[in-house]
Design a protein around this motif. Structure first.
Motif, short mmCIF file in Angstrom:
data_model
loop_
_atom_site.label_atom_id
_atom_site.label_comp_id
_atom_site.label_asym_id
_atom_site.label_seq_id
_atom_site.Cartn_x
_atom_site.Cartn_y
_atom_site.Cartn_z
N VAL A 85 0.87 -1.16 0.00
CA VAL A 85 0.00 0.00 0.00
C VAL A 85 0.91 1.21 0.00
O VAL A 85 1.82 1.32 0.82
N ILE A 86 0.69 2.10 -0.93
CA ILE A 86 1.55 3.28 -1.06
C ILE A 86 0.96 4.37 -0.18
O ILE A 86 -0.11 4.91 -0.45
N ARG A 87 1.67 4.67 0.92
CA ARG A 87 1.20 5.65 1.90
C ARG A 87 2.29 6.64 2.17
O ARG A 87 3.39 6.24 2.45
N PRO A 88 2.02 7.90 2.11
CA PRO A 88 0.79 8.44 1.55
C PRO A 88 0.73 8.17 0.04
O PRO A 88 1.76 7.99 -0.60
N ALA A 89 -0.47 8.11 -0.48
CA ALA A 89 -0.68 7.78 -1.88
C ALA A 89 0.04 8.78 -2.79
O ALA A 89 0.18 9.95 -2.46
N ALA A 90 0.50 8.28 -3.93
CA ALA A 90 1.19 9.12 -4.92
C ALA A 90 0.15 9.80 -5.82
O ALA A 90 -0.73 9.13 -6.35
N ILE A 91 0.28 11.10 -5.98
CA ILE A 91 -0.64 11.88 -6.80
C ILE A 91 0.08 12.27 -8.09
O ILE A 91 1.12 12.93 -8.06
N ILE A 92 -0.48 11.87 -9.22
CA ILE A 92 0.10 12.22 -10.51
C ILE A 92 -0.60 13.48 -11.01
O ILE A 92 -1.81 13.46 -11.25
N PRO A 93 0.14 14.59 -11.18
CA PRO A 93 -0.46 15.83 -11.66
C PRO A 93 -1.04 15.67 -13.08
O PRO A 93 -0.65 14.77 -13.83
N GLU A 94 -1.95 16.56 -13.44
CA GLU A 94 -2.69 16.47 -14.69
C GLU A 94 -1.82 16.29 -15.93
O GLU A 94 -2.05 15.38 -16.73
N ALA A 95 -0.82 17.14 -16.12
CA ALA A 95 0.00 17.06 -17.34
C ALA A 95 0.73 15.72 -17.42
O ALA A 95 0.77 15.08 -18.47
N ALA A 96 1.30 15.28 -16.30
CA ALA A 96 2.00 14.00 -16.29
C ALA A 96 1.02 12.84 -16.48
O ALA A 96 1.33 11.87 -17.18
N ALA A 97 -0.17 12.95 -15.90
CA ALA A 97 -1.18 11.90 -16.04
C ALA A 97 -1.56 11.71 -17.50
O ALA A 97 -1.68 10.58 -17.98
N ARG A 98 -1.73 12.80 -18.21
CA ARG A 98 -2.09 12.70 -19.63
C ARG A 98 -0.99 11.99 -20.43
O ARG A 98 -1.26 11.13 -21.26
N ARG A 99 0.27 12.37 -20.16
CA ARG A 99 1.39 11.74 -20.88
C ARG A 99 1.50 10.26 -20.55
O ARG A 99 1.72 9.42 -21.43
N ILE A 100 1.33 9.92 -19.27
CA ILE A 100 1.43 8.52 -18.85
C ILE A 100 0.34 7.68 -19.51
O ILE A 100 0.61 6.62 -20.07
N LEU A 101 -0.90 8.17 -19.48
CA LEU A 101 -2.00 7.41 -20.08
C LEU A 101 -1.80 7.23 -21.58
O LEU A 101 -2.09 6.16 -22.13
N MET A 102 -1.30 8.25 -22.24
CA MET A 102 -1.05 8.14 -23.68
C MET A 102 0.03 7.10 -23.95
O MET A 102 -0.11 6.25 -24.84
N GLU A 103 1.11 7.14 -23.20
CA GLU A 103 2.21 6.19 -23.41
C GLU A 103 1.80 4.77 -23.06
O GLU A 103 2.20 3.82 -23.74
N LEU A 104 1.02 4.60 -21.99
CA LEU A 104 0.55 3.26 -21.65
C LEU A 104 -0.32 2.70 -22.77
O LEU A 104 -0.25 1.51 -23.09
N ALA A 105 -1.13 3.56 -23.40
CA ALA A 105 -1.96 3.12 -24.54
C ALA A 105 -1.07 2.75 -25.73
O ALA A 105 -1.34 1.77 -26.43
N LEU A 106 -0.02 3.52 -25.96
CA LEU A 106 0.88 3.22 -27.07
C LEU A 106 1.69 1.94 -26.83
O LEU A 106 2.15 1.31 -27.77
N HIS A 107 1.88 1.59 -25.55
CA HIS A 107 2.64 0.39 -25.18
C HIS A 107 1.70 -0.72 -24.71
O HIS A 107 2.08 -1.56 -23.89
N ASP A 108 0.48 -0.74 -25.22
CA ASP A 108 -0.52 -1.74 -24.84
C ASP A 108 -0.09 -3.12 -25.31
O ASP A 108 0.49 -3.27 -26.39
N VAL A 109 -0.39 -4.14 -24.49
CA VAL A 109 -0.01 -5.51 -24.81
C VAL A 109 -0.65 -6.02 -26.09
O VAL A 109 -0.14 -6.93 -26.73
N ARG A 110 -1.77 -5.43 -26.49
CA ARG A 110 -2.47 -5.88 -27.69
C ARG A 110 -1.89 -5.31 -28.97
O ARG A 110 -2.27 -5.70 -30.06
N VAL A 111 -0.94 -4.36 -28.82
CA VAL A 111 -0.29 -3.76 -29.99
C VAL A 111 1.23 -3.84 -29.89
O VAL A 111 1.95 -2.99 -30.38
N GLY A 112 1.72 -4.89 -29.22
CA GLY A 112 3.16 -5.13 -29.17
C GLY A 112 3.87 -4.60 -27.94
O GLY A 112 5.08 -4.77 -27.81
#
Length: 140
Positions: free
Chosen positions: A20-47
């Motif tokens: 359990v990550i305490r205190p929880a880690a908060i990803i700010p908006e700009a970083a969150a957008r980049r992370i979600l985009m990169e995770l989608a680009l590195h999806d297991v269904r597309v290699g």
């Protein structure tokens, strides 16, 4: 392998590490957008090696051979996140689990989180943290 089977495997598998990550880690908006985009680009269904869902980010040892399931791919670790917390566009990471295979390969909770957070220019150590409020006073 469905989500329930993966959960049961993680629950009863010796060598599994959950933190359990305490205190929880908060990803700010700009970083969150980049992370979600990169995770989608590195999806297991597309290699890639990630499968990102709204509440969990899963890291596999290799890309899936089919679009329907992992096939020979094995789960190494899972990050549990809450979207829209504490503000609408932020993401909170509150728990991470490393499977037996991930542990055997030397993967740690910090390394798993750092791999995902890298896409947003963060590490688990450098990520802003949630403020912990004192517990409420007991009812009398």
């Amino acid at each position: 392998m469905d989500d329930l089977e993966l959960l049961l495997t993680e629950t009863y598998d010796e060598g599994v590490v959950t933190e359990v990550i305490r205190p929880a880690a908060i990803i700010p908006e700009a970083a969150a957008r980049r992370i979600l985009m990169e995770l989608a680009l590195h999806d297991v269904r597309v290699g890639g090696r990630w499968r990102a869902e709204p509440s969990t980010w899963q890291r596999f040892d290799r890309a899936w051979s089919t679009l329907d399931g992992p096939g020979e791919s094995q789960l190494l670790g899972t990050i549990q996140a809450a979207y829209g917390v504490p503000t609408r566009y932020e993401i909170t990471i509150f728990r991470a689990t490393i499977t037996r295979l991930g542990t055997h390969q030397g993967l740690t909770v910090a390394a798993l989180c750092d791999e995902a957070l890298f896409y947003g220019g963060l590490t688990l150590a450098s990520c802003p943290r949630a403020e912990l409020a004192p517990p409420p006073r007991p009812f009398r």
